[in-house]
Design a protein around this motif. Structure first.
Motif, PDB file in Angstrom:
ATOM      1  N   VAL A  12     -43.364  16.983 -38.216  1.00  7.32           N
ATOM      2  CA  VAL A  12     -44.301  18.234 -38.488  1.00  7.32           C
ATOM      3  C   VAL A  12     -43.712  19.584 -38.499  1.00  7.32           C
ATOM      4  O   VAL A  12     -43.063  19.525 -37.317  1.00  7.32           O
ATOM      5  N   VAL A  13     -43.919  20.420 -39.539  1.00  3.82           N
ATOM      6  CA  VAL A  13     -43.550  21.599 -39.513  1.00  3.82           C
ATOM      7  C   VAL A  13     -44.615  22.539 -39.431  1.00  3.82           C
ATOM      8  O   VAL A  13     -45.615  22.503 -40.391  1.00  3.82           O
ATOM      9  N   ILE A  14     -45.128  23.403 -38.648  1.00  3.18           N
ATOM     10  CA  ILE A  14     -46.177  24.148 -38.381  1.00  3.18           C
ATOM     11  C   ILE A  14     -45.791  25.634 -39.063  1.00  3.18           C
ATOM     12  O   ILE A  14     -44.746  26.242 -38.817  1.00  3.18           O
ATOM     13  N   VAL A  15     -46.521  25.932 -40.028  1.00  2.00           N
ATOM     14  CA  VAL A  15     -46.275  27.388 -40.527  1.00  2.00           C
ATOM     15  C   VAL A  15     -47.359  28.318 -40.622  1.00  2.00           C
ATOM     16  O   VAL A  15     -48.616  27.934 -40.407  1.00  2.00           O
ATOM     17  N   PRO A  16     -47.168  29.571 -40.668  1.00  2.00           N
ATOM     18  CA  PRO A  16     -48.267  30.582 -40.530  1.00  2.00           C
ATOM     19  C   PRO A  16     -49.036  30.457 -41.786  1.00  2.00           C
ATOM     20  O   PRO A  16     -48.731  29.915 -42.728  1.00  2.00           O
ATOM     21  N   HIS A  17     -50.311  31.128 -41.712  1.00  2.00           N
ATOM     22  CA  HIS A  17     -51.264  30.962 -42.579  1.00  2.00           C
ATOM     23  C   HIS A  17     -51.021  31.723 -43.931  1.00  2.00           C
ATOM     24  O   HIS A  17     -51.419  31.285 -45.059  1.00  2.00           O
ATOM     25  N   ASP A  18     -50.200  32.645 -43.839  1.00  2.00           N
ATOM     26  CA  ASP A  18     -49.400  33.215 -45.175  1.00  2.00           C
ATOM     27  C   ASP A  18     -48.271  32.828 -45.725  1.00  2.00           C
ATOM     28  O   ASP A  18     -47.522  33.557 -46.820  1.00  2.00           O
ATOM     29  N   THR A  19     -47.919  31.651 -45.604  1.00  2.00           N
ATOM     30  CA  THR A  19     -46.669  31.031 -46.054  1.00  2.00           C
ATOM     31  C   THR A  19     -46.900  30.833 -47.348  1.00  2.00           C
ATOM     32  O   THR A  19     -48.072  30.293 -48.096  1.00  2.00           O
ATOM     33  N   THR A  20     -46.084  31.026 -48.098  1.00  2.00           N
ATOM     34  CA  THR A  20     -46.054  30.939 -49.658  1.00  2.00           C
ATOM     35  C   THR A  20     -45.912  29.497 -50.238  1.00  2.00           C
ATOM     36  O   THR A  20     -45.296  28.689 -49.497  1.00  2.00           O
ATOM     37  N   ALA A  21     -46.543  29.085 -51.365  1.00  2.00           N
ATOM     38  CA  ALA A  21     -46.199  27.967 -52.048  1.00  2.00           C
ATOM     39  C   ALA A  21     -44.638  27.612 -52.384  1.00  2.00           C
ATOM     40  O   ALA A  21     -44.124  26.476 -51.980  1.00  2.00           O
ATOM     41  N   GLU A  22     -44.013  28.729 -52.413  1.00  2.00           N
ATOM     42  CA  GLU A  22     -42.562  28.514 -52.896  1.00  2.00           C
ATOM     43  C   GLU A  22     -41.817  28.017 -51.379  1.00  2.00           C
ATOM     44  O   GLU A  22     -40.870  27.414 -51.449  1.00  2.00           O
ATOM     45  N   GLN A  23     -42.138  28.720 -50.392  1.00  2.00           N
ATOM     46  CA  GLN A  23     -41.662  28.483 -49.000  1.00  2.00           C
ATOM     47  C   GLN A  23     -42.044  27.013 -48.665  1.00  2.00           C
ATOM     48  O   GLN A  23     -40.962  26.504 -48.121  1.00  2.00           O
TER      49      GLN A  23
END
Length: 376
Positions: free
Chosen positions: A194-205
């Motif tokens: 699992v990679v947890i990412v912030p709410h504003d992470t972009t599709a490209e990221q």
């Protein structure tokens, strides 16, 4: 010490204070769960809200480290009929009163929570101010009138950094809009990476992380307050399998062209009946949301309604008719609440496996070879 709760309709409740001294404003809501007050207090989806528990006795089994849904509570106030200061539970490490004091949360007890709940059901959710101060009612009304309902709850509750919870199976990007620990727990039990990412992470990221699937978490507030997340989800539908939970369900709907609306008083508790339209089976579910997908708005989109609420017939589940993506409004990780819906995590992983069969990932060598042929 005395505490008071003033609603925007002018109703004043006077009771006994527990927890922290101070004052806070927020949207006054109610939760119908019989147990699980610690999970309610630590659920990020309650950010900015003053929560009333309809079960009359709170604090009787104390607080334990293992039952938190987030490390820091975001709730703005706690309203109960009776507060038990001395817990009786072999697992208890400290009391409800100590937890509220530690995190600066004001509590009020010895008020008529039945009357308050009926008022919310009749008038809808309202702003309220909860205080232990000696300010006059006129002063409290002025402060309440000048207060604003939060619009940045997702930014407040989401992680600011990318971090991982390693596993040896499918890589899942968990978009954190205020995620409960229960979601990560269910993925960990299935040995997901699992990679947890912030709410504003972009599709490209997210694409650069090369995930097998994306899970859109729960979270607080109005889904339309996070348009960047809607854009990200809309770009990724059809590329990577998606599973949305609660706020994630609403974001998935908005990204697919449907619409959402604010409910009169929301669904909050561990005892809400939901009907699976494919099997006609009824599940008792855990819920916490004030917004819902409007049924009419689903028409004309590529979405299909899969679940409905047996109480008010609101939309509780969706799936994409073409791409591997589905969502539910309730909480299959269920903390607190029944666990009979956690099979949905297995369905998510099966959807990922089916997608891999239909769309096998080409190796890096194959990509380079194709690029070289294109250059020639």
């Amino acid at each position: 010490m005395q505490a008071r709760l003033l609603l925007e309709n002018g109703t004043l409740f006077t009771g006994l204070a527990f927890g922290a001294e101070g004052e806070s404003t927020g949207e006054v809501v109610f939760n119908t769960g019989i147990t699980g007050y610690q999970e309610v207090l630590s659920d990020p989806s309650y950010c900015g809200q003053i929560v009333t528990m309809t079960q009359p006795l709170m604090g009787n089994y104390g607080i334990t480290r293992d039952d938190f849904e987030s490390y820091v509570p975001f709730i703005h106030g706690f309203v109960v009929r009776r507060h038990e200061p001395v817990p009786s539970n072999w697992r208890a490490e400290y009391s409800l009163d100590e937890l509220l004091k530690e995190h600066g949360i004001v509590g009020i007890s010895e008020i008529d929570t039945r009357m308050l709940t009926r008022m919310i059901r009749s008038h809808g959710t309202m702003k309220g101010i909860l205080t232990t101060s000696a300010a006059s009612v006129e002063e409290l009304q002025e402060r309440l009138t000048g207060s604003e309902i939060l619009r940045d709850q997702v930014a407040r509750t989401s992680t600011n950094n990318i971090y991982t919870s390693p596993g040896s199976k499918e890589r899942i990007v968990l978009m954190d809009f205020g995620s409960k620990n229960g979601i990560l727990r269910e993925l960990n039990e299935r040995n997901c990476d699992v990679v947890i990412v912030p709410h504003d992470t972009t599709a490209e990221q997210i694409r650069h992380m090369r995930p097998d699937g994306i899970l859109l978490s729960n979270g607080p507030g109005d889904p339309k307050d996070v348009p960047e997340a809607i854009r990200t989800v809309s770009e990724l539908i059809g590329e990577i399998p998606i599973f949305g939970i609660c706020l994630g369900h609403q974001l998935f709907a908005l990204a697919s062209g449907a619409d959402t609306e604010k409910l009169k008083f929301g669904h909050r508790g561990g005892n809400h009946p939901v009907k699976d339209l494919a099997t006609n089976r009824c599940y008792i579910t855990s819920q916490n949301h004030g917004y819902a997908v409007t049924e009419k708005s689903v028409q004309g989109t590529e979405l299909e309604i899969t679940h409905i609420n047996n109480n008010d017939k609101t939309v509780e589940g969706l799936k994409h008719s073409i791409h591997p993506a589905f969502s539910v409004q309730y909480h299959p990780e269920a903390a607190p609440g029944p666990q009979e819906s956690n099979y949905l995590f297995d369905e998510f992983l099966q959807m990922i496996a089916d997608h891999k069969v239909k769309h096998p990932v080409r190796s890096r060598q194959a990509e380079l070879a194709a690029s070289a042929r294109g250059a020639q």
